[in-house]
Scaffold this motif. Structure first.
Motif, PDB file in Angstrom:
ATOM      1  N   ASN A 240     -41.217  11.781  11.713  1.00 50.68           N
ATOM      2  CA  ASN A 240     -39.968  12.208  11.398  1.00 50.68           C
ATOM      3  C   ASN A 240     -38.988  10.574  11.572  1.00 50.68           C
ATOM      4  O   ASN A 240     -39.666  10.031  11.793  1.00 50.68           O
ATOM      5  CB  ASN A 240     -39.952  12.874  12.631  1.00 50.68           C
ATOM      6  N   ALA A 241     -38.618  11.358  10.658  1.00 46.54           N
ATOM      7  CA  ALA A 241     -37.095  10.144  10.570  1.00 46.54           C
ATOM      8  C   ALA A 241     -36.170  10.343  11.394  1.00 46.54           C
ATOM      9  O   ALA A 241     -35.235  11.099  12.218  1.00 46.54           O
ATOM     10  CB  ALA A 241     -36.450  10.456   9.572  1.00 46.54           C
ATOM     11  N   PRO A 242     -35.486   8.738  12.042  1.00 47.50           N
ATOM     12  CA  PRO A 242     -34.442   8.470  12.838  1.00 47.50           C
ATOM     13  C   PRO A 242     -32.800   8.931  12.311  1.00 47.50           C
ATOM     14  O   PRO A 242     -32.957   8.965  11.012  1.00 47.50           O
ATOM     15  CB  PRO A 242     -34.529   7.813  13.813  1.00 47.50           C
ATOM     16  N   LYS A 243     -32.634   9.920  13.584  1.00 47.18           N
ATOM     17  CA  LYS A 243     -30.778   9.963  13.073  1.00 47.18           C
ATOM     18  C   LYS A 243     -30.478   8.742  12.253  1.00 47.18           C
ATOM     19  O   LYS A 243     -29.859   7.915  13.221  1.00 47.18           O
ATOM     20  CB  LYS A 243     -30.247  10.514  13.899  1.00 47.18           C
ATOM     21  N   ILE A 244     -29.496   8.118  11.540  1.00 49.82           N
ATOM     22  CA  ILE A 244     -29.265   6.996  10.590  1.00 49.82           C
ATOM     23  C   ILE A 244     -27.735   7.950   9.888  1.00 49.82           C
ATOM     24  O   ILE A 244     -27.556   8.792   9.218  1.00 49.82           O
ATOM     25  CB  ILE A 244     -29.464   6.246  10.330  1.00 49.82           C
ATOM     26  N   LYS A 245     -27.167   7.011   9.784  1.00 51.57           N
ATOM     27  CA  LYS A 245     -26.225   6.944   9.169  1.00 51.57           C
ATOM     28  C   LYS A 245     -25.989   6.568   7.570  1.00 51.57           C
ATOM     29  O   LYS A 245     -26.637   4.776   7.601  1.00 51.57           O
ATOM     30  CB  LYS A 245     -24.436   6.868   8.788  1.00 51.57           C
ATOM     31  N   VAL A 246     -26.429   6.995   5.948  1.00 56.18           N
ATOM     32  CA  VAL A 246     -26.899   6.290   5.021  1.00 56.18           C
ATOM     33  C   VAL A 246     -25.587   5.600   4.261  1.00 56.18           C
ATOM     34  O   VAL A 246     -24.950   5.772   4.450  1.00 56.18           O
ATOM     35  CB  VAL A 246     -27.468   7.411   4.134  1.00 56.18           C
ATOM     36  N   VAL A 247     -26.105   4.393   4.510  1.00 49.66           N
ATOM     37  CA  VAL A 247     -25.184   2.931   3.731  1.00 49.66           C
ATOM     38  C   VAL A 247     -25.814   2.677   2.324  1.00 49.66           C
ATOM     39  O   VAL A 247     -24.962   2.652   1.829  1.00 49.66           O
ATOM     40  CB  VAL A 247     -25.692   1.763   4.388  1.00 49.66           C
ATOM     41  N   ASN A 248     -26.958   2.105   2.071  1.00 47.80           N
ATOM     42  CA  ASN A 248     -27.409   2.142   0.718  1.00 47.80           C
ATOM     43  C   ASN A 248     -29.434   2.279   1.172  1.00 47.80           C
ATOM     44  O   ASN A 248     -29.755   0.724   1.756  1.00 47.80           O
ATOM     45  CB  ASN A 248     -27.295   0.547   0.686  1.00 47.80           C
ATOM     46  N   SER A 249     -29.596   3.322   0.176  1.00 48.01           N
ATOM     47  CA  SER A 249     -30.893   3.666   0.509  1.00 48.01           C
ATOM     48  C   SER A 249     -31.960   2.544  -0.766  1.00 48.01           C
ATOM     49  O   SER A 249     -32.931   3.207  -0.545  1.00 48.01           O
ATOM     50  CB  SER A 249     -31.243   5.398  -0.074  1.00 48.01           C
ATOM     51  N   ALA A 250     -31.192   2.358  -1.337  1.00 53.84           N
ATOM     52  CA  ALA A 250     -32.061   1.222  -2.757  1.00 53.84           C
ATOM     53  C   ALA A 250     -33.247   0.414  -2.136  1.00 53.84           C
ATOM     54  O   ALA A 250     -34.346   1.435  -2.733  1.00 53.84           O
ATOM     55  CB  ALA A 250     -30.931   0.095  -3.632  1.00 53.84           C
ATOM     56  N   CYS A 251     -33.461   0.075  -0.793  1.00 53.57           N
ATOM     57  CA  CYS A 251     -34.722  -0.454  -0.927  1.00 53.57           C
ATOM     58  C   CYS A 251     -35.502   0.339   0.442  1.00 53.57           C
ATOM     59  O   CYS A 251     -36.006  -0.362   1.216  1.00 53.57           O
ATOM     60  CB  CYS A 251     -34.421  -1.502  -0.027  1.00 53.57           C
ATOM     61  N   ALA A 252     -34.804   1.357   0.996  1.00 55.14           N
ATOM     62  CA  ALA A 252     -35.934   1.732   2.587  1.00 55.14           C
ATOM     63  C   ALA A 252     -37.157   2.304   1.779  1.00 55.14           C
ATOM     64  O   ALA A 252     -38.160   1.902   2.453  1.00 55.14           O
ATOM     65  CB  ALA A 252     -35.177   3.163   2.770  1.00 55.14           C
ATOM     66  N   GLY A 253     -37.324   2.748   0.414  1.00 58.58           N
ATOM     67  CA  GLY A 253     -39.307   2.806   0.458  1.00 58.58           C
ATOM     68  C   GLY A 253     -39.939   2.000   0.703  1.00 58.58           C
ATOM     69  O   GLY A 253     -40.722   2.065   1.089  1.00 58.58           O
ATOM     70  N   ASP A 254     -38.769   0.803  -0.248  1.00 60.17           N
ATOM     71  CA  ASP A 254     -39.938  -0.757   0.082  1.00 60.17           C
ATOM     72  C   ASP A 254     -40.169  -1.145   1.304  1.00 60.17           C
ATOM     73  O   ASP A 254     -41.079  -1.567   1.735  1.00 60.17           O
ATOM     74  CB  ASP A 254     -39.278  -1.522  -1.227  1.00 60.17           C
ATOM     75  N   THR A 255     -39.079  -0.707   1.698  1.00 55.84           N
ATOM     76  CA  THR A 255     -39.384  -1.873   3.272  1.00 55.84           C
ATOM     77  C   THR A 255     -39.995  -0.664   3.882  1.00 55.84           C
ATOM     78  O   THR A 255     -41.198  -1.070   5.036  1.00 55.84           O
ATOM     79  CB  THR A 255     -38.182  -1.487   4.164  1.00 55.84           C
ATOM     80  N   MET A 256     -40.090   0.522   4.555  1.00 55.26           N
ATOM     81  CA  MET A 256     -41.505   1.185   4.333  1.00 55.26           C
ATOM     82  C   MET A 256     -42.838   1.312   4.017  1.00 55.26           C
ATOM     83  O   MET A 256     -43.735   0.800   5.269  1.00 55.26           O
ATOM     84  CB  MET A 256     -41.280   2.416   4.655  1.00 55.26           C
ATOM     85  N   LEU A 257     -43.408   0.447   2.390  1.00 55.08           N
ATOM     86  CA  LEU A 257     -44.229   0.245   2.060  1.00 55.08           C
ATOM     87  C   LEU A 257     -44.544  -0.937   2.539  1.00 55.08           C
ATOM     88  O   LEU A 257     -45.782  -1.230   3.476  1.00 55.08           O
ATOM     89  CB  LEU A 257     -43.987   0.461   0.512  1.00 55.08           C
ATOM     90  N   GLY A 258     -43.438  -1.743   2.966  1.00 54.40           N
ATOM     91  CA  GLY A 258     -43.974  -3.218   2.816  1.00 54.40           C
ATOM     92  C   GLY A 258     -43.794  -3.273   4.370  1.00 54.40           C
ATOM     93  O   GLY A 258     -45.174  -4.219   5.289  1.00 54.40           O
ATOM     94  N   ASP A 283     -34.148   2.214   8.922  1.00 50.25           N
ATOM     95  CA  ASP A 283     -32.974   0.545   9.355  1.00 50.25           C
ATOM     96  C   ASP A 283     -32.473  -0.083   8.290  1.00 50.25           C
ATOM     97  O   ASP A 283     -31.170   0.012   7.750  1.00 50.25           O
ATOM     98  CB  ASP A 283     -33.215  -0.415  10.364  1.00 50.25           C
ATOM     99  N   THR A 284     -33.100   0.283   7.088  1.00 51.41           N
ATOM    100  CA  THR A 284     -32.322  -0.533   5.560  1.00 51.41           C
ATOM    101  C   THR A 284     -31.776   0.042   5.068  1.00 51.41           C
ATOM    102  O   THR A 284     -31.043   0.202   4.834  1.00 51.41           O
ATOM    103  CB  THR A 284     -33.688  -0.804   4.937  1.00 51.41           C
ATOM    104  N   ALA A 285     -32.088   1.397   5.142  1.00 46.11           N
ATOM    105  CA  ALA A 285     -31.390   2.501   4.555  1.00 46.11           C
ATOM    106  C   ALA A 285     -29.527   2.239   5.231  1.00 46.11           C
ATOM    107  O   ALA A 285     -28.848   3.225   4.661  1.00 46.11           O
ATOM    108  CB  ALA A 285     -31.803   3.768   5.091  1.00 46.11           C
ATOM    109  N   SER A 286     -29.382   2.044   6.716  1.00 51.39           N
ATOM    110  CA  SER A 286     -28.247   2.546   7.243  1.00 51.39           C
ATOM    111  C   SER A 286     -27.723   0.950   7.580  1.00 51.39           C
ATOM    112  O   SER A 286     -26.323   0.695   7.514  1.00 51.39           O
ATOM    113  CB  SER A 286     -28.257   2.430   9.113  1.00 51.39           C
ATOM    114  N   ARG A 287     -28.197   0.035   6.019  1.00 55.61           N
ATOM    115  CA  ARG A 287     -27.531  -1.194   6.117  1.00 55.61           C
ATOM    116  C   ARG A 287     -26.955  -1.330   4.391  1.00 55.61           C
ATOM    117  O   ARG A 287     -27.398  -0.977   4.467  1.00 55.61           O
ATOM    118  CB  ARG A 287     -27.194  -1.922   6.937  1.00 55.61           C
ATOM    119  N   THR A 288     -26.629  -2.681   4.341  1.00 54.51           N
ATOM    120  CA  THR A 288     -26.443  -3.266   2.930  1.00 54.51           C
ATOM    121  C   THR A 288     -27.606  -3.976   2.857  1.00 54.51           C
ATOM    122  O   THR A 288     -27.790  -4.656   0.994  1.00 54.51           O
ATOM    123  CB  THR A 288     -24.950  -3.976   2.781  1.00 54.51           C
ATOM    124  N   GLY A 289     -28.140  -4.846   3.513  1.00 53.64           N
ATOM    125  CA  GLY A 289     -29.330  -5.676   3.280  1.00 53.64           C
ATOM    126  C   GLY A 289     -30.045  -4.476   3.880  1.00 53.64           C
ATOM    127  O   GLY A 289     -31.172  -3.581   4.528  1.00 53.64           O
TER     128      GLY A 289
END
Length: 309
Positions: A240-258, A283-289
């Motif tokens: 399951n995913a933790p609760k976060i406030k999404v800021v930028n979802s662009a790189c979340a999947g890449d982070t998960m894969l790496g 965590d990536t989805a919750s920030r700009t970087g």
């Protein structure tokens, strides 16, 4: 060695603004330029976790220089073929008062057949059976989806491992070459089998298992705000995913894969790799970087269990 392939690299301009109104000058709160492209991001994540990689691909212009310089600054080796035309700049705008994100993604330069063959020749000369190749994202103009199959054929001939993160239907055509891992999201998984109904948990498992039965060794399914699932011949795991406030979802999947690949490379269990990968992607989805891997608040919220019921 791990080789990441980005055939349409980018610079991402990430903007945060209180509001976005037409026909007026909108003053922003902040902006950030990021060397980007899905394979590029995987290389960044691998580096953060102490895993070496070579970032490869095709691009052009001063914008490609920005990407390769950004990789080099982090100590990541690069091998990009450079063409005429510009590597693209994408814009992601987070509007605070709308609590939403706008994504504007541009096409890349035109890539000739000659350059495409040069890139394939590089891998034919370079790969060994000890290597792992990660090909991620969309392709620049001129590169057909069937290029995936050409890469898969070379990787298989070299007895190396192949990881694919792409929405192209040609992903299915790589299955005879037994990719080590595919990373679709639910929408992509459905499209591989032309399924237009509701993607229930049972249907997700069913379609992922079809990929496994057809030749894929592991399927890592991104479930967005619900988390992720890992399906192979022996098991079905759900995190399951933790609760976060999404800021930028662009790189979340890449982070998960790496992250997942790095933990597998380090000899960790699939269950542990999946848990940390979901936390890092969130965590990536919750920030700009990209994540800084300070995940102490997120990891306790995640449970990995067998099955998706």
């Amino acid at each position: 060695m791990i080789y990441t392939i980005t055939l349409n690299p980018a610079i991402d301009l990430v903007i945060v603004t209180k509001k976005l109104e037409p026909k007026v000058v909108n003053r922003t709160e902040s902006f950030e330029l990021q060397p980007n492209g899905k394979g590029v991001n995987v290389s960044f994540i691998l580096k953060k976790l102490g895993i070496k990689s070579v970032a490869t691909g095709i691009g052009g212009g001063f914008t490609l220089d920005y990407v390769t310089n950004g990789l080099a600054a982090k100590g990541i080796k690069t091998k990009f073929l450079k063409v005429n035309g510009l590597t693209r700049v994408n814009v992601f705008t987070n509007v605070i008062d709308q609590n939403t994100e706008y994504k504007e993604v541009n096409p890349g330069p035109e890539i000739s057949k000659e350059v495409q063959q040069q890139f394939l020749a590089y891998f034919e000369e370079t790969l060994t059976e000890e290597d792992l190749v990660v090909i991620s994202g969309s392709f620049a103009q001129g590169i057909e989806p069937s290029y995936l199959v050409q890469i898969a054929r070379i990787v298989a001939a070299k007895k190396a491992k192949l990881v694919i993160d792409s929405s192209y239907l040609a992903v299915v055509d790589t299955l005879p070459y037994h990719p080590f891992l595919l990373k679709p999201n639910e929408t992509e998984l459905a499209s591989f089998y032309h399924y237009k109904g509701e993607m229930t948990s049972a249907k997700t498992v069913e379609l992922a298992q079809k990929l496994v039965q057809a030749g894929c060794q592991n399927v890592l399914v991104s479930l967005g705000a619900r988390g992720a699932a890992l399906i192979n011949e022996k098991e079905v795991l759900f995190a399951n995913a933790p609760k976060i406030k999404v800021v930028n979802s662009a790189c979340a999947g890449d982070t998960m894969l790496g992250t997942f690949l790095a933990f597998i490379e380090k000899g960790q269990s699939i269950s542990e790799a999946l848990k940390v990968a979901v936390a890092a992607g969130s965590d990536t989805a919750s920030r700009t970087g990209l994540t800084d891997f300070k995940l102490d608040k997120l990891l306790p919220q995640i449970t990995v269990k067998e099955g998706m019921k």
